[in-house]
Design an enzyme around this catalytic site. Structure first.
Site, short mmCIF file in Angstrom:
data_model
loop_
_atom_site.label_atom_id
_atom_site.label_comp_id
_atom_site.label_asym_id
_atom_site.label_seq_id
_atom_site.Cartn_x
_atom_site.Cartn_y
_atom_site.Cartn_z
N GLU A 1 19.19 20.74 -36.33
CA GLU A 1 20.27 20.15 -37.11
C GLU A 1 19.91 20.18 -38.60
O GLU A 1 19.17 19.31 -39.07
CB GLU A 1 20.49 18.69 -36.70
CG GLU A 1 20.88 18.52 -35.24
CD GLU A 1 21.66 17.24 -35.03
OE1 GLU A 1 22.71 17.31 -34.40
OE2 GLU A 1 21.25 16.18 -35.54
N GLU B 1 18.81 10.92 -38.87
CA GLU B 1 19.18 9.58 -39.34
C GLU B 1 18.09 8.57 -38.97
O GLU B 1 17.82 7.63 -39.72
CB GLU B 1 20.55 9.18 -38.75
CG GLU B 1 21.67 9.98 -39.41
CD GLU B 1 22.87 10.27 -38.51
OE1 GLU B 1 23.03 9.61 -37.46
OE2 GLU B 1 23.64 11.18 -38.86
N HIS C 1 16.19 12.05 -34.38
CA HIS C 1 17.40 12.43 -35.13
C HIS C 1 17.13 12.19 -36.62
O HIS C 1 16.44 11.24 -36.99
CB HIS C 1 18.60 11.61 -34.65
CG HIS C 1 19.90 12.11 -35.19
ND1 HIS C 1 20.28 11.88 -36.50
CD2 HIS C 1 20.87 12.87 -34.65
CE1 HIS C 1 21.45 12.46 -36.71
NE2 HIS C 1 21.84 13.08 -35.61
N SER D 1 28.25 19.43 -37.93
CA SER D 1 29.66 19.77 -38.10
C SER D 1 30.18 20.78 -37.07
O SER D 1 31.02 21.62 -37.39
CB SER D 1 29.93 20.25 -39.53
OG SER D 1 29.64 19.21 -40.45
N ASN E 1 27.00 12.99 -29.51
CA ASN E 1 26.23 11.85 -30.03
C ASN E 1 27.20 10.94 -30.77
O ASN E 1 27.63 11.25 -31.87
CB ASN E 1 25.13 12.36 -30.97
CG ASN E 1 24.33 11.22 -31.57
OD1 ASN E 1 24.44 10.08 -31.13
ND2 ASN E 1 23.54 11.53 -32.58
N GLY F 1 27.69 15.83 -40.59
CA GLY F 1 28.76 14.95 -41.05
C GLY F 1 29.36 15.35 -42.38
O GLY F 1 30.10 14.58 -43.00
N LYS G 1 26.66 8.14 -32.06
CA LYS G 1 26.04 7.35 -33.14
C LYS G 1 26.50 5.89 -33.01
O LYS G 1 26.70 5.43 -31.89
CB LYS G 1 26.34 7.97 -34.51
CG LYS G 1 25.96 9.46 -34.53
CD LYS G 1 25.95 10.11 -35.89
CE LYS G 1 25.56 11.57 -35.76
NZ LYS G 1 25.48 12.26 -37.04
O1 LIG Z 1 23.84 14.27 -33.62
C1 LIG Z 1 24.75 14.91 -34.13
C2 LIG Z 1 24.63 15.43 -35.47
O2 LIG Z 1 24.05 14.54 -36.35
C3 LIG Z 1 25.83 16.15 -35.99
O3 LIG Z 1 26.81 15.27 -36.45
P1 LIG Z 1 28.24 15.90 -36.89
O4 LIG Z 1 28.69 16.75 -35.76
O5 LIG Z 1 29.11 14.71 -37.14
O6 LIG Z 1 27.96 16.72 -38.12
#
Ligand SMILES: O=C[C@H](O)COP(=O)(O)O
Length: 252
Positions: free
Chosen positions: A167, A97, A95, A213, A9, A173, A11
Site C-alpha cells: 500500500e 495508519e 497498516h 484507492s 478494511n 484514501g 477502518k
Molecule cells: O486498508 C486499506 C487501505 O488503507 C486503502 O484505503 P483506500 O482504499 O481508502 O485508499
C-alpha cells in the site's frame, strides 16, 4: 495459480447495525471459488457478532490489528488468543495508519506475525512507502526492508500462508491510485525478496495484494497484473454493492 484475496478494511467506520446489514447483504453472495476469497476487516466490538452471522458462509472476518502478547497489563489491547477464541481468521498487521499514528514498527509487526501463526490467524502484513520516499527513489529499499523484517524467523510454510499488502501511503484514501505498472513493479520486487530470503516456492506461493484507492473501476486492471493477487480496500469496501463488485472482479 494463487487464489486472489479481496479484503475490505472498514477502518474506524460503521455502527453495529450497519456492519450487520453489510454482512447480511453480502455473505450469501460471495462464494469461495478456486479463484477468490473474501474478507472483511471490522472494528473490534463487531467481531463476535460478525463471526457468528457469517458462520458457514464464505465471507471471512478479520481484525484490523492486535497485540503480540497473550495477556497482561496492556490496557486497551486485544490479544491473538482472544481473536482466535471468537473465530476470527485473519488479522491486518502494520497498516500504515497503525505505523504512523500508533507507533507500530517493523519489530512489532514481526512479533505479531509470529503470534498470529501461533494462533492459526492469517496475517495480512502491510508495507509501503511515503510520497517523499518514492520521489527519492527509495521505494524498493523501503518495501524490501519492511518485508524482510516482517517475515524474519517465520517458517517457509508460514511465509507461504502470509498475505502481504503493498500500500503506497500516498495512494491511501487520496483517490490517487498507483498505476497498475507501478503497483506491479513493487509487487514483483516483493515476490523476489521473499524468493531470495526464504525460497523460490515461498516466493511463488505468497499472496501480494495492492491497496490504495482501489475501486470497482480500477480493480480489474490491477488484478490483471502478474504479481497482484488481490486488493486491500478501504473506502470502496464500505458499501455492500461496491464490495461485491470487487469480489466479482477477483473471481474472474
Ligand atoms: O486498508 C486499506 C487501505 O488503507 C486503502 O484505503 P483506500 O482504499 O481508502 O485508499
Amino acid at each position: 495459480m494463487r487464489k486472489k484475496v479481496i479484503a475490505g478494511n472498514w477502518k474506524m467506520n460503521k455502527l453495529l447495525g450497519e456492519a450487520v446489514e453489510f454482512v447480511e447483504a453480502t455473505k450469501n453472495i460471495v462464494a469461495s471459488t478456486e479463484k477468490v476469497e473474501s474478507v472483511v476487516c471490522a472494528p473490534f466490538p463487531y467481531l463476535p457478532t460478525l463471526v457468528e452471522k457469517t458462520k458457514g458462509t464464505d465471507l471471512k472476518i478479520a481484525a484490523q490489528t492486535m497485540h503480540f502478547e497473550e495477556n497482561g497489563a496492556f490496557t486497551g489491547e486485544v490479544s491473538p488468543s482472544m481473536l482466535a477464541d471468537i473465530g476470527v481468521t485473519y488479522v491486518v498487521l502494520g497498516h500504515s495508519e497503525r505505523r504512523e499514528l500508533f507507533a507500530e514498527t517493523d519489530e512489532t509487526v514481526n512479533k505479531k506475525a509470529h503470534a498470529a501463526f501461533a494462533h492459526k490467524l492469517i496475517p495480512i502484513v502491510c508495507v509501503g512507502e511515503t510520497l517523499e520516499q518514492r520521489e527519492a527513489n527509495e521505494t524498493m529499499n523501503i518495501v524490501e526492508n519492511q518485508v524482510k523484517a516482517a517475515i524474519a524467523g517465520l517458517s517457509e510454510e508460514q511465509v507461504k500462508a502470509t498475505i502481504i499488502a503493498y500500500e503506497p501511503i500516498w495512494a491511501i484514501g487520496t483517490g490517487k491510485t498507483a498505476t497498475s505498472e507501478q503497483a506491479n513493479e513493487v509487487c514483483t520486487h516483493i515476490r523476489k525478496v521473499v524468493a531470495d530470503t526464504v525460497s523460490a516456492a515461498a516466493g511463488d506461493a505468497v499472496r501480494i495484494q495492492y491497496g490504495g484507492s482501489v475501486k470497482p473501476a480500477n480493480v480489474e486492471e490491477l488484478l490483471g497484473q502478474s504479481d497482484i493477487d488481490g486488493a486491500l480496500v478501504g473506502g470502496a469496501s464500505l458499501e455492500a454493492d461496491s464490495f461485491l463488485q470487487l469480489v466479482e472482479a477477483g473471481a474472474k
